[in-house]
Design a protein around this motif. Structure first.
Motif, PDB file in Angstrom:
ATOM      1  N   HIS A 151       2.176  -6.026   3.869  1.00  0.00           N
ATOM      2  CA  HIS A 151       3.630  -5.995   3.736  1.00  0.00           C
ATOM      3  C   HIS A 151       4.507  -6.128   5.118  1.00  0.00           C
ATOM      4  O   HIS A 151       5.313  -5.662   5.392  1.00  0.00           O
ATOM      5  CB  HIS A 151       4.039  -4.165   3.124  1.00  0.00           C
ATOM      6  CG  HIS A 151       3.531  -4.392   1.893  1.00  0.00           C
ATOM      7  ND1 HIS A 151       4.140  -4.861   0.657  1.00  0.00           N
ATOM      8  CD2 HIS A 151       2.325  -3.440   1.345  1.00  0.00           C
ATOM      9  CE1 HIS A 151       3.243  -4.177  -0.360  1.00  0.00           C
ATOM     10  NE2 HIS A 151       2.126  -3.837  -0.076  1.00  0.00           N
ATOM     11  N   CYS A 163       6.556  -4.212  -3.384  1.00  0.00           N
ATOM     12  CA  CYS A 163       7.123  -3.113  -2.653  1.00  0.00           C
ATOM     13  C   CYS A 163       8.686  -3.135  -2.640  1.00  0.00           C
ATOM     14  O   CYS A 163       9.231  -2.245  -2.253  1.00  0.00           O
ATOM     15  CB  CYS A 163       6.776  -3.096  -1.376  1.00  0.00           C
ATOM     16  SG  CYS A 163       7.674  -4.169  -0.123  1.00  0.00           S
ATOM     17  N   GLY A 164       9.311  -4.245  -3.216  1.00  0.00           N
ATOM     18  CA  GLY A 164      10.808  -4.221  -3.190  1.00  0.00           C
ATOM     19  C   GLY A 164      11.263  -5.139  -2.096  1.00  0.00           C
ATOM     20  O   GLY A 164      12.516  -5.496  -2.314  1.00  0.00           O
ATOM     21  N   ARG A 165      10.713  -5.534  -1.147  1.00  0.00           N
ATOM     22  CA  ARG A 165      11.530  -6.397  -0.141  1.00  0.00           C
ATOM     23  C   ARG A 165      10.982  -7.797  -0.304  1.00  0.00           C
ATOM     24  O   ARG A 165       9.667  -8.160  -0.825  1.00  0.00           O
ATOM     25  CB  ARG A 165      10.983  -5.994   1.292  1.00  0.00           C
ATOM     26  CG  ARG A 165      11.313  -4.703   1.869  1.00  0.00           C
ATOM     27  CD  ARG A 165      10.618  -4.366   2.710  1.00  0.00           C
ATOM     28  NE  ARG A 165      10.917  -5.209   4.164  1.00  0.00           N
ATOM     29  CZ  ARG A 165       9.986  -5.457   4.995  1.00  0.00           C
ATOM     30  NH1 ARG A 165       8.860  -5.081   5.064  1.00  0.00           N
ATOM     31  NH2 ARG A 165      10.338  -6.388   6.154  1.00  0.00           N
TER      32      ARG A 165
ATOM     33  N   SER B 226       4.560  -0.894   9.188  1.00  0.00           N
ATOM     34  CA  SER B 226       3.643  -1.420   8.137  1.00  0.00           C
ATOM     35  C   SER B 226       2.208  -1.101   8.704  1.00  0.00           C
ATOM     36  O   SER B 226       1.140  -0.706   7.849  1.00  0.00           O
ATOM     37  CB  SER B 226       3.783  -2.583   7.708  1.00  0.00           C
ATOM     38  OG  SER B 226       5.134  -2.543   7.019  1.00  0.00           O
ATOM     39  N   ARG B 257      15.235  -1.633   4.746  1.00  0.00           N
ATOM     40  CA  ARG B 257      14.168  -2.445   4.646  1.00  0.00           C
ATOM     41  C   ARG B 257      12.751  -1.504   4.381  1.00  0.00           C
ATOM     42  O   ARG B 257      11.687  -1.945   3.915  1.00  0.00           O
ATOM     43  CB  ARG B 257      13.812  -3.173   6.069  1.00  0.00           C
ATOM     44  CG  ARG B 257      14.657  -4.310   6.363  1.00  0.00           C
ATOM     45  CD  ARG B 257      14.439  -4.638   7.696  1.00  0.00           C
ATOM     46  NE  ARG B 257      15.479  -5.791   8.037  1.00  0.00           N
ATOM     47  CZ  ARG B 257      16.624  -6.001   7.941  1.00  0.00           C
ATOM     48  NH1 ARG B 257      17.478  -5.082   7.604  1.00  0.00           N
ATOM     49  NH2 ARG B 257      17.091  -7.275   8.139  1.00  0.00           N
ATOM     50  N   THR B 259      10.373   0.699   2.259  1.00  0.00           N
ATOM     51  CA  THR B 259      10.172   0.949   0.842  1.00  0.00           C
ATOM     52  C   THR B 259       9.371   1.930   0.551  1.00  0.00           C
ATOM     53  O   THR B 259       9.452   3.211   0.473  1.00  0.00           O
ATOM     54  CB  THR B 259       9.887  -0.361   0.060  1.00  0.00           C
ATOM     55  OG1 THR B 259       9.015  -0.954   0.499  1.00  0.00           O
ATOM     56  CG2 THR B 259      10.878  -1.437   0.153  1.00  0.00           C
ATOM     57  N   PHE B 260       8.016   1.672   0.682  1.00  0.00           N
ATOM     58  CA  PHE B 260       6.900   2.880   0.660  1.00  0.00           C
ATOM     59  C   PHE B 260       6.696   3.507   1.740  1.00  0.00           C
ATOM     60  O   PHE B 260       5.974   4.374   1.970  1.00  0.00           O
ATOM     61  CB  PHE B 260       5.651   2.026   0.140  1.00  0.00           C
ATOM     62  CG  PHE B 260       5.239   1.026   1.133  1.00  0.00           C
ATOM     63  CD1 PHE B 260       4.252   1.479   2.260  1.00  0.00           C
ATOM     64  CD2 PHE B 260       5.708  -0.222   1.014  1.00  0.00           C
ATOM     65  CE1 PHE B 260       3.856   0.747   3.107  1.00  0.00           C
ATOM     66  CE2 PHE B 260       5.186  -1.148   2.084  1.00  0.00           C
ATOM     67  CZ  PHE B 260       4.281  -0.572   3.203  1.00  0.00           C
TER      68      PHE B 260
END
Lengths: 291, 291
Positions: A151, A163-165, B226, B257, B259-260
């Motif tokens: 990521h 993850c959405g990005r 990350s 930006r 997310t997780f």
């Protein structure tokens, strides 16, 4: 589930595989883990061995100090005190670890990077994850979430990630992405191994998708090297089985990108499927030594 | 050169500044370091204090274990055994460290992140550098080159960096880049502080350059998070003095930006100019404890 009895000398004495059955939900998976562990201990005793410790490695977010599987997207773990559950069932000291981090530990201590002090292990399969190992210890981060190498941003405005990005490394360079992107480009379904085979056969679309994956991976590895300055990068997971088809162009792409960096060794994982079991054994032995 | 006498309690007793005189070449700078250190020890004795250890921090590539300044672009160090030279001159145990890493240590142990176990310290000035500190220890990497956060890729195909590659973070988000990009866009020379002032006054070009810097910095920090999963990010260096003009939009850009990720605390450095001297004192005391 890959399971093994491992000697204190690091020798694998016995191997078993069991279905995870994640579709049954987390409580059923936990029950299976306990039964399988119990069965392995029984097998050890039957063979005249005495189990001294147990190591369990699972995916997701793991609180290693507390022995808790905090979260897992695939299996549905939510704050499961897996270490204490296994220890109570088997009656031996137990350690809980993260699947990628224990694999990294095994490669760093026993496998492809056993002569290195600063190691980045990268597993490339459906997703991409990594673990930074220094002097035989893998960094878990503040919340057990370190190593989300898949990521890191490499293609701003690029494909949207799970993850959405947009633009995460694993949207371009994972095995799943290679297959998906090839299918998008050509309309033909293929997995990463087939894309490699077609590239080898001279197919331009396959060659393009593969080169894009290699370049994104090189960009990600240079970013990681800028931050971490390791001496060895170990590539594992399904994609690394492409061998020279991956390592030759990746070496070239890295060399093109590294300027002031000391270039790390880039090597394939050496332990294959056994890395997870060996790593679980290592954290089990570590927990004996520190207790 | 920022120099201090620091008590074992961490209190700064005396501060001095001296010109580095890098234009005279590395041997002359080394001679000045030795003379200044000697002078500080003399000042300590004159004040009735007894120096017990010395810490020296310099930029570039440092082999901390060997006490050698391996390479520095600005000063021209090439394999200078600075630790042993200072120890021989002063007659006290001496430690050699890296300027950004000792500043990070000070912020992590005594400053803005003193309650955190997993810290990323980022210094944004002419360039951008960082240091990852876990449990009070800063990672140097395999070759003393870890933390080159300014050279992670955030804008593929973007402006060419001094390191030779296009798109490095510091080509967009360093203080030098903010000034340079504003000048390129408008034809008017300005430094980063002036760009911030003009943005505040409502000038569109200044607002655009600043927003681009903030977004690139957010991309870089999410990549770092990350990989590292820290609980606190400390921003220091000249650009961090922009205060809310930096932190408010950066907070928003990070939130957009992540997310997780577990969102880390984002805080300004607390020790200012003294961080380097305090960090040098910390590595000096550490070397006493480990010897």
């Amino acid at each position: 589930m890959k399971c093994a009895l491992v000697g204190i000398d690091g020798r694998v004495r016995h191997v078993e595989r069991h279905a995870t059955g994640a579709e049954r939900g987390a409580p059923a998976v936990v029950a299976t883990i306990l039964d399988v562990a119990d069965g392995l201990a029984g097998k050890a005793y039957a063979d005249g061995l005495r189990p001294v410790a147990c190591g369990v490695a699972v995916p997701g977010v793991i609180d290693e100090a507390a022995g808790v599987a905090v979260w897992s997207g695939n299996i549905g773990f939510r704050d499961v005190p897996l270490r204490d559950l296994v220890a109570a069932r088997l009656g031996v000291p137990t350690a809980l670890g993260h699947d990628v981090r224990v694999g990294a530990l095994a490669e760093a201590r026993l496998g492809a990077a056993r002569s290195s002090r600063h190691v980045l292990f990268v597993a490339i399969g459906t997703g991409i994850a990594a673990s930074h190992v220094v002097d035989g210890a893998a960094f878990a981060g503040a919340h057990g979430a370190a190593g989300e190498f898949g990521h890191i941003l490499v293609r701003p405005g690029g494909p949207r990630c799970g993850c959405g990005r947009p633009g995460c490394l694993e949207t371009v360079a994972s095995a799943a992405a290679v297959g998906r992107r090839y299918t998008e480009l050509t309309g033909n379904p293929a997995d990463a191994a087939e894309v490699v085979a077609r590239m080898r056969a001279g197919e331009a679309a396959a060659g393009q998708i593969w080169q894009e994956a290699v370049e994104a991976l090189a960009d990600g590895l240079v970013t990681a090297q800028s931050l971490l300055d390791v001496d060895t990068i170990v590539l594992g997971g399904g994609l690394a089985r492409a061998g020279a088809d991956l390592f030759d162009p990746l070496h070239a792409a890295l060399r093109e990108r590294m300027t002031f960096h000391r270039e790390p060794r880039l090597v394939p994982a050496a332990l294959g499927d056994e890395a997870g079991c060996l790593g679980a054994a290592l954290i089990a032995l570590d927990s004996l030594e520190s207790s």
